[in-house]
Design an enzyme around this catalytic site. Structure first.
Site, PDB file in Angstrom:
ATOM      1  CG  ASP A   6      26.051  64.465  33.922  1.00  0.00           C
ATOM      2  OD1 ASP A   6      27.086  63.925  34.357  1.00  0.00           O
ATOM      3  OD2 ASP A   6      25.009  64.546  34.591  1.00  0.00           O
TER       4      ASP A   6
ATOM      5  CG  HIS B 184      29.190  67.263  35.324  1.00  0.00           C
ATOM      6  ND1 HIS B 184      28.148  66.690  36.027  1.00  0.00           N
ATOM      7  CD2 HIS B 184      28.814  68.545  35.079  1.00  0.00           C
ATOM      8  CE1 HIS B 184      27.177  67.593  36.198  1.00  0.00           C
ATOM      9  NE2 HIS B 184      27.569  68.720  35.627  1.00  0.00           N
TER      10      HIS B 184
END
Length: 514
Positions: free
Chosen positions: A255, A278
């Site tokens: 993430d 991310h």
């Protein structure tokens, strides 16, 4: 607008004084100690060293019953050692190297005596089986600490593999993850003056390192790793906190490498290597019609490798508040999806989110010297709200092409601003570089000052502290409600603006809240 100031090296040694208004030249305004300490923060980067005289304050967890064989439960031993070390000034809680210590959930509570160091040279590991955990909220929690250092060359392993199993599924082409049942590895609450340095964090069940209501934090030279497909394993999360400096960290998870949440300000990120993951995310902001505020974020030097996003700002529809004064510069993208992304329509629902009129305002965002390759056709995406368009978006010296070598595109919906230099791909609706209108309140600063409040020279990095006040702000030390003054930390090339919360007048020794 803050007065610009370019200082030659000879002036670095000058003492910076914030002069009071012309009507009272004798009054001086000083930063309160916590902000001054932040500005001097590089001096805290030196390694923690202990003389022979200090050796009596080293608390080895093995002496409190911890067994580093990777099998025995060492939770109670760690807790007892912490309580003993916490009571002694200049204490070091030591986890020795070449050994593995298994612990369950622990709460490292303060306040403790000054200059407390937790040195991890071995491995601290969680239980592999989720059923063995005492709770599923936080594994290692730190709270109410001041001047605390967590450092070492060891590993903190969350053993998250069994937690991740079955947590995510695909619904209508969108990945939905159940993140309610997995614990954060490390969390700091209500703490100031922290240093996190040198450690390796890995495989947290969920977020790796979280800060809430913290101030004056340096994170230097740590690595955070988890598999690309591990759900919600953010590297560093910051919310309701201020005055952070992240330097030379390497993060690759499933993430966000770094996530900056509401209530955060004055966040500096330097020389980050991110991927997989991310990217750097501001947000998400404004969820469930909430108000959100993020300001003064400066990313200077970052490399994104095979990331899902690069530089992302994400807000929910229906929210309110503002994300502003954000600078991204000197960034390299290597096969990154969505290298530059503003998304005011962020949504994680399995079905489409309802369109709403209100939105978090995004303004004063600068992208400078961003280069590399994009794995998606639209290398720049400015997806702003039609009811709350993005303001003052600035692109300068951008060169992004597709990984295949083909020309990338820019998607601009409702973003207003400027471009300068070569910007590839070009974005419609942005004007050529133009002078910004000066704010009346800062058009002619009453005074400019320079003193020994954070001005120093270290290697190739020079920092100068500047200040200015609007012309109608006089006799600051005599008023009960002084107007805000603006400080500018000249950080390498691009200045970072910062509004302090408190001013102290040396004449009266009183603290005023602007």
């Amino acid at each position: 607008m803050a007065m610009k100031f370019i200082a030659p090296m000879a002036f670095v040694a000058m003492q910076l004084i914030i002069m009071a208004a012309a009507e009272d030249q004798s009054a001086q305004i000083m930063l309160d100690s916590d902000i001054e300490q932040y500005l001097r923060s590089n001096r805290s980067l030196r390694k923690v060293e202990h003389s022979r005289h200090d050796a009596i304050n080293i608390f080895n967890v093995e002496k409190y019953g911890a067994v580093g064989d990777g099998k025995h439960d060492c939770t109670e031993a760690f807790s007892t050692a912490w309580q003993a070390a916490c009571k002694k000034p200049s204490a070091m809680l030591l986890v020795p190297g070449n050994k593995k210590f298994v612990v369950n959930n622990l709460f490292f509570n303060g306040p403790c005596q000054p200059h407390f160091t937790f040195k991890v040279d071995g491995i601290i590991a969680a239980y592999q089986n989720p059923a063995s955990w005492k709770n599923n909220r936080i594994w290692l929690q730190f709270a109410k600490l001041t001047g605390f250092t967590l450092m070492g060359k060891g590993v903190i392993d969350g053993q998250g593999k069994q937690w991740w199993a079955g947590q995510c599924k695909w619904v209508n082409g969108r990945e939905i993850c159940n993140d309610r049942d997995r614990p954060t590895a490390i969390k700091f609450d209500f703490s100031t003056g922290l240093i996190i340095q040198g450690l390796k964090l890995m495989n947290s069940p969920e977020f790796h390192l979280v800060f809430g209501n913290c101030e004056g934090v340096k994170i230097i030279g740590i690595s955070i790793t988890a598999p690309r497909d591990s759900p919600n394993t953010d590297g560093i999360d910051i919310f309701a906190s201020k005055n952070f400096h992240l330097q030379k960290n390497t993060i690759g998870t499933g993430d966000d490498c770094v996530a900056i949440g509401t209530g955060s300000s004055n966040i500096v990120i330097e020389d980050l290597i991110c991927g997989p993951g991310h990217g750097i995310s501001i947000g998400s902001l404004g969820r469930e019609n909430s108000r959100a505020e993020v300001s003064y974020v400066h990313v200077n030097g970052a490399k994104f490798i095979d990331t899902q996003n690069g530089l992302r700002i994400k807000t929910w529809q229906g929210g309110s508040g503002m994300a502003s004064h954000i600078i991204y510069e000197n960034v390299e993208m290597i096969n990154s999806e969505n290298p530059i992304l503003i998304n005011q329509f962020y949504c994680t629902s399995a079905s489409a989110c309802q369109n709403q009129r209100s939105a978090v305002q995004i303004q004063d965002v600068t992208y400078k010297n961003i280069r590399g390759t994009s794995a998606t056709a639209a290398a720049i995406q400015l997806k702003c709200s039609d009811s709350m368009p993005c303001k003052d978006i600035k692109l300068s010296d951008i060169s992004l092409k597709l990984t295949s070598g083909k020309i990338a595109s820019c998607l601009n919906d409702n973003a207003n601003g400027y471009f300068s230099g070569h910007v590839i791909p070009a974005c419609k609706n942005l004007s050529p570089s133009a002078k910004r209108k000066e704010s009346k309140s800062h058009k002619h600063p009453k005074t400019v000052m320079v003193k020994n409040m954070g001005a120093y020279d270290k290697g190739n990095r020079t920092r100068i502290l500047l200040g200015s006040r609007p012309p109608n702000c006089t006799n600051k030390c005599h008023g009960c409600s002084p107007c805000k003054a603006k400080l500018v930390i000249v950080h390498r090339i691009m200045p970072q603006e910062y509004y302090p919360q408190r001013w102290m007048c040396s004449r009266h020794g009183k603290i005023y809240h602007p």
